[in-house]
Design an enzyme around this catalytic site. Structure first.
Site, PDB file in Angstrom:
ATOM      1  N   SER A   1      40.224  24.864  32.236  1.00 28.73           N
ATOM      2  CA  SER A   1      39.517  25.788  33.120  1.00 28.73           C
ATOM      3  C   SER A   1      40.183  25.830  34.500  1.00 28.73           C
ATOM      4  O   SER A   1      41.366  26.139  34.608  1.00 28.73           O
ATOM      5  CB  SER A   1      38.036  25.380  33.209  1.00 28.73           C
ATOM      6  OG  SER A   1      37.272  26.383  33.827  1.00 28.73           O
TER       7      SER A   1
ATOM      8  N   ARG B   1      22.632  24.871  36.530  1.00 32.47           N
ATOM      9  CA  ARG B   1      23.527  24.138  35.643  1.00 32.47           C
ATOM     10  C   ARG B   1      23.137  24.351  34.183  1.00 32.47           C
ATOM     11  O   ARG B   1      24.006  24.505  33.308  1.00 32.47           O
ATOM     12  CB  ARG B   1      23.460  22.644  35.970  1.00 32.47           C
ATOM     13  CG  ARG B   1      24.430  21.771  35.189  1.00 32.47           C
ATOM     14  CD  ARG B   1      25.859  22.088  35.542  1.00 32.47           C
ATOM     15  NE  ARG B   1      26.785  21.070  35.076  1.00 32.47           N
ATOM     16  CZ  ARG B   1      28.099  21.169  35.192  1.00 32.47           C
ATOM     17  NH1 ARG B   1      28.643  22.221  35.763  1.00 32.47           N
ATOM     18  NH2 ARG B   1      28.890  20.204  34.763  1.00 32.47           N
TER      19      ARG B   1
ATOM     20  N   ASP C   1      35.314  31.766  23.801  1.00 35.12           N
ATOM     21  CA  ASP C   1      35.136  31.545  25.230  1.00 35.12           C
ATOM     22  C   ASP C   1      34.799  32.866  25.918  1.00 35.12           C
ATOM     23  O   ASP C   1      35.601  33.807  25.904  1.00 35.12           O
ATOM     24  CB  ASP C   1      36.406  30.948  25.829  1.00 35.12           C
ATOM     25  CG  ASP C   1      36.242  30.512  27.281  1.00 35.12           C
ATOM     26  OD1 ASP C   1      35.172  30.740  27.854  1.00 35.12           O
ATOM     27  OD2 ASP C   1      37.201  29.933  27.815  1.00 35.12           O
TER      28      ASP C   1
ATOM     29  N   HIS D   1      33.638  27.771  26.101  1.00 34.83           N
ATOM     30  CA  HIS D   1      34.362  27.207  27.241  1.00 34.83           C
ATOM     31  C   HIS D   1      34.368  25.682  27.231  1.00 34.83           C
ATOM     32  O   HIS D   1      35.165  25.068  27.946  1.00 34.83           O
ATOM     33  CB  HIS D   1      33.745  27.735  28.539  1.00 34.83           C
ATOM     34  CG  HIS D   1      34.652  27.610  29.719  1.00 34.83           C
ATOM     35  ND1 HIS D   1      35.902  28.190  29.770  1.00 34.83           N
ATOM     36  CD2 HIS D   1      34.504  26.947  30.897  1.00 34.83           C
ATOM     37  CE1 HIS D   1      36.478  27.908  30.921  1.00 34.83           C
ATOM     38  NE2 HIS D   1      35.661  27.139  31.624  1.00 34.83           N
TER      39      HIS D   1
END
Length: 337
Positions: A141, A208, A282, A313
Site C-alpha cells: 500500500s 477504522r 482490491d 487490500h
C-alpha cells in the site's frame, strides 16, 4: 525490538526546518561489517513499524510470518529494518508529537511533507545505523509508494524494490481536504485540536471499522472465527486499540503527501529490480491494464503479479504464503546465464 532514534534538526523539501526529528523503528538480524546486507520494509498509511512483530492485530503483524531464519526475510542473512513514517503516529515526529516551540502537539500546524521527505528521513536513519546499501525496499500500500520513491531518490543505494497492493499514484478520493472533512463536523475535532477528547477515539474506532471492512477484513475474520459474537468482539478490540494510538491529523498529513505522489512519468528512471503486485479484489488499487502497460517502461527486471484472492487490500498480509517465491526473487535474483 522497537527503538527510537533522535536525528536532530531536519530540513524538509519545502525548505521548512523541523527543529527536532525522532524516528521509531524495529530491526531484526545483524548488519554485515560492510553495511550492505540491509532490507527496508515499509508500512502502510495508518499502520506502523510493528508489521514484522508477532502478536498484534492484522495490519501490525501482517508480515511477521515472512521473517526469521530461512524465511524470505531471512534474519540469518539480512539486516531487516522497519521504520515508522515521518508524519505518522507511532513514535516518529508527526502531528501528535511535541512542537518544541510551543510545548504542545504540532496538531494541524505540522508542516506539509512529501514522499521524498518520508524517504529522506528513512535514509538518515539507515545512515545512523551504519547501512551503506539496501538489498531491497519492499512494502504494501503506502509502503509500496515509499519503495518506488526509494528507487528514484536513491537509485545507487538500492538493488530492488517491491510495491505490493499499491499503485503508481494516489487513488481517487484520497486527498487532504476530503480526509479533513471526515472529521470537520465532529464536535471533538475542534479544528484539529482534539487532543484529550475521548469522543475522537470513539469516532476513530468507527472509522477504522468501516475502513477495514472496505479492505476485506470481515472476510478474514469470518474465515478465522465462525462465531459472529466472537468475530465482532475481535474486530472491535482491534479497531479501538488502533484508535487509541492514531492521530487523525496524521491521516490528513499523509493524505496530503500522497496527493503529490505520481511516478507514472518517471518509470523509465527506475534501475532497481521491481516486483509489482496487485490483488484482483482490491477496491483501492485494482488491476488496471493502463498501469500494466506503463510498467513496460521500466528498464530493469520486472515481475508483475495479479494475486487472485478474496481478501482485497489486506491480501498481502493474509496471503503471506503466496508472497514467498516473489520475495525470494526480489532478494535473490536468478544468476545470469
Amino acid at each position: 525490538m522497537l527503538n527510537t532514534l533522535s536525528l536532530g534538526a531536519h530540513r524538509l523539501s519545502s525548505g521548512t526546518e523541523l527543529p527536532a526529528l525522532d524516528i521509531a523503528y524495529a530491526t531484526f538480524g545483524q548488519l554485515a561489517p560492510d553495511g550492505r546486507n540491509a532490507v527496508l520494509v515499509t508500512h502502510g498509511y495508518t499502520s506502523g513499524p510493528s508489521m514484522l512483530v508477532p502478536g498484534h492485530h492484522v495490519a501490525e503483524s501482517s508480515w511477521a510470518p515472512l521473517l526469521g531464519p530461512g524465511r524470505p526475510l531471512d534474519t540469518d542473512r539480512f539486516f531487516i529494518v522497519c521504520s515508522n513514517m515521518l508524519g505518522s503516529s507511532f513514535g516518529t515526529t508527526g502531528p501528535n508529537t511535541t512542537n518544541p516551540a510551543t510545548g504542545r502537539p504540532w496538531g494541524p500546524g505540522f508542516p506539509a511533507i512529501t514522499l521524498e521527505d518520508i524517504v529522506a528521513v528513512q535514509h538518515r536513519l539507515l545512515q545512523q545505523l551504519g547501512v551503506r546499501h539496501l538489498r531491497a525496499v519492499v512494502g504494501p500500500s503506502y509502503g509500496g509508494w515509499q519503495a518506488l520513491q526509494w528507487a528514484l531518490s536513491f537509485p545507487d543505494m538500492v538493488d530492488a524494490v517491491g510495491s505490493l497492493v499499491s499503485g503508481l499514484t494516489h487513488p481517487k478520493g484520497l486527498s487532504a481536504e476530503s480526509t479533513r472533512q471526515r472529521f470537520a463536523d465532529h464536535p471533538a475535532w475542534n479544528g484539529g485540536w482534539h487532543y484529550g477528547d475521548a469522543r475522537m477515539t470513539d469516532m476513530l474506532t468507527e472509522l477504522r471499522r468501516q475502513t477495514l471492512r472496505s479492505y476485506g477484513l470481515e472476510t478474514l475474520f469470518e474465515a478465522r472465527m465462525p462465531d459472529p459474537a466472537q468475530r465482532q468482539a475481535a474486530m472491535d478490540q482491534a479497531c479501538r486499540q488502533w484508535a487509541e494510538r492514531f492521530d487523525p491529523n496524521s491521516m490528513v498529513t499523509l493524505a496530503a503527501a500522497a496527493e503529490r505522489f505520481d511516478v507514472r512519468d518517471r518509470l523509465s528512471e527506475i534501475r532497481a529490480r521491481l516486483l509489482f503486485m496487485v490483488c484482483t479484489t482490491d477496491a483501492i488499487f485494482p488491476p488496471d491494464p493502463v498501469v500494466r502497460a506503463l510498467l513496460d517502461a521500466v528498464p530493469a527486471p520486472l515481475r508483475y503479479r495479479e494475486l487472485d484472492s478474496p481478501y482485497g487490500h489486506m491480501a498481502s498480509g493474509v496471503e503471506w504464503p503466496r508472497l514467498e517465491d516473489d520475495l525470494r526473487w526480489l532478494l535473490d535474483p536468478p544468476a545470469a546465464t
